[in-house]
Structure formats: C-alpha cells, structure tokens
Design a protein around this motif. Sequence first.
Motif, PDB file in Angstrom:
ATOM      1  N   ILE A 185      82.009  52.836  29.515  1.00 54.95           N
ATOM      2  CA  ILE A 185      82.514  52.799  28.146  1.00 54.95           C
ATOM      3  C   ILE A 185      81.961  53.961  27.330  1.00 54.95           C
ATOM      4  N   ASP A 186      80.779  54.465  27.705  1.00 52.74           N
ATOM      5  CA  ASP A 186      80.163  55.569  26.985  1.00 52.74           C
ATOM      6  C   ASP A 186      80.445  56.935  27.627  1.00 52.74           C
ATOM      7  N   ASP A 187      81.420  57.005  28.512  1.00 52.12           N
ATOM      8  CA  ASP A 187      81.753  58.265  29.176  1.00 52.12           C
ATOM      9  C   ASP A 187      82.420  59.210  28.182  1.00 52.12           C
ATOM     10  N   ASP A 188      81.779  60.359  27.899  1.00 50.75           N
ATOM     11  CA  ASP A 188      82.358  61.324  26.970  1.00 50.75           C
ATOM     12  C   ASP A 188      82.927  62.542  27.687  1.00 50.75           C
ATOM     13  N   VAL A 189      82.988  62.507  29.036  1.00 48.71           N
ATOM     14  CA  VAL A 189      83.614  63.573  29.812  1.00 48.71           C
ATOM     15  C   VAL A 189      85.036  63.171  30.188  1.00 48.71           C
ATOM     16  N   VAL A 190      85.172  62.005  30.819  1.00 47.85           N
ATOM     17  CA  VAL A 190      86.494  61.407  31.078  1.00 47.85           C
ATOM     18  C   VAL A 190      86.541  60.119  30.267  1.00 47.85           C
ATOM     19  N   ARG A 191      87.171  60.178  29.142  1.00 51.02           N
ATOM     20  CA  ARG A 191      87.091  59.070  28.181  1.00 51.02           C
ATOM     21  C   ARG A 191      87.903  57.863  28.649  1.00 51.02           C
TER      22      ARG A 191
END
Length: 362
Positions: free
Chosen positions: A257-263
């Motif tokens: 949920i906190d992935d800021d590369v592959v949202r």
Amino acid sequence: MFGKLNKRWLRSLRKAGRSQMKQVGRALKDLRKTPAPTRTRRVSTSRPAQPAVAARGTGVAGAWTAGIHVTQGLAVRRMRYRLFVPDAVTGRAGPPLVVMLHGCGQDAADFAAGTGMNRAAAAKGYAVLYPEQSLRSHPHRCWKWYDAATQRGGGDIETIADMIEKVVARHGIDRQRIYACGMSAGAAMAQLLALTHPRLVAAVGMHSGPVLAAPRTAVGAYGLMQHGSTSAMAPIRALLAADPAFPPMPAIVIGGIDDDVVRLVNQVQLVQQFTTLHHAGPLLVAPLATKYFGRASSAWPRKRAMHVADFKDGAAVVVRSVQIQGLGHAWSGGDEAFSYNAKGPDASRLMLAFFARHRRRI
C-alpha cells in the motif's frame, strides 16, 4: 531517455545498484573464472554453480546450477539463468516449475536469495527457473517490458519461452503446472509471458507490477507505474477479440500500500484486467479478508495488516488480490540483506499456495 524520470526513482536505482554490486561481486568474480559452456543451435546448457552462488541461492536439498541459454533464429540470443531442482519430487508427472523474473537492480542469484523461493519451493517439490537480464541489455538489468517486440511476445519473452521448453524436456517438468512469477519489471514480464503463451503457463503471480499496457518508452513506463492506465480494458478486449477461445489465466497480485514506485492503482487495474479475462461468466467476489502478521504495535496498529480479496469462478479462486500495509516497493517477507526485500507476509509461500490450486488443461 531517463532524464525526464523522477529524481527520487533514479536515486533508488543507483542505491540498489551499489548494494547489488557489493552483495554479488564475489560470486560474479568466481563465475568469471569458470569456462563458458559449449553453445549449440537452439540448446540450453548449464554448469554447476560456484560455492559462493550455491550458498546464497539454496541452503536446501536440491541442485542449484547456472548456465547460458542460446537461441539461434534470425538473430542469436543468449540469456543467463539459474535453475533449482529439488531432491524430493512428489507425484508421477514430474515437478511443477515456477519461472521467477527479477526486478531492476537485481540478478537471478540475488532474487533467489532475497525471496527465499528455493526453500519454499523445495518444501513443495517445485523446480524454479530464474532467467537473468544482462547488463548489456540494460545497465540496471531492467527487463524492457515496455518494448513493442516484447509486448507482442518477441524479444526476451521469446527467449524465455524457448528456455522453458528446454528445461521442461530436460528435467521432466509437469507441463500442466508451469507458473510465471515476477517482481516489478519482472512482474510485467511474467504477465506478458502468461498472456502471449496462455497454453503454456497455468497461472501467473505479479508482485509490485504495473498494469498491462503498451507505453513503448521508459518515460511512458514510469508514467504508467505512477498513474496506471487510462484505458486498462483495451488490451484485454484486444486479446479476447483476437482469440475468442483465449483460456482463463488465474492470477495472484501482491503489492504494498505504501509503494511509491509502482503505485496501488496498478494493482487495482490488474485485478480488473484478469477478472475480465475469465469471460465465461461473472465472478463471485468473496468477502474481503484482513489478516495480521508479526507482533502488534501501538504505534502502527494497522501496519501489519494484509487485505485479501478473492474472485471465484464457482468454487475456484481464479484471481487473488493481496494488499499489504506498511510495505513499499519490495518483495514481502524477503531477506532485507538483499535489495527490494522487506518484512511482511511471505510472498513466496503465498504465490506457491495459489499456484497449487491451478493446472493448465492440455
């Protein structure tokens, strides 16, 4: 080409690259001392892995080998790989096979050690194949999943599919149980492998992967990873129009949920795409299940939650979505000593548990 990309993303790639070189430098040095295998027309060769690689890759009962696959058609293609074959195999049809495709900043040995897939696979009698992108093809070993030829099933996809055929023939793999799995760019490649070879792959697992689309360039690929697709259903409709008998492709999609590369929008759209592929009828949506792992924390009361959504065709779960709170762009439950791995539910076990439910009808 990369000048327009987000600076934070570039910094993370460079940091991963430096970490990667420190982790596998000694193993690569040992491999360079080993003579290259004999190369022949359309063959797959392998050689025993050096002790440094074997120790990182296995630690379990089974054969851990390294080799170079050579395919010679209109153009000669070479691709390194690692292969794990367990000592214990249950059943008469031969072992099932998981094809593991690494992400950017990783190689096959790093991916095997970080995910712990060999250990999980050995417990279930699975063989595991790790194709490896070369530094010559990309300076960070990123698969070019956005390339037009690759999207059509050519390029690296064609080489990987040919590699699978050779491994299947050599090791007596159960052809009904061949699974594609990957992380990030590797997840995109697993997706393309499954959808361009739907009668080879029985199910696909995508961890932190982008939605199916055709961005064509690295800049477009980055935009897709950040914002998803504005026409997510278009490629699925095209598949079904080209092949009305396109077989259903079971899929498990895992993301942080906190992935800021592959949202997270990519995961939501992937679920929409793969549920649409099961066009025989509407799927039943099971109640959302929330499971917890690790120790409870008053500071992060929801950080260790895993939300599981199942989509069923009758009694069979054909699409499973797993969203993990507190997880960024990393393989859940992996060894944090390796790049792109973090604490969490064991994604390797989650993948294998889903794959065990599905066989390809031949």
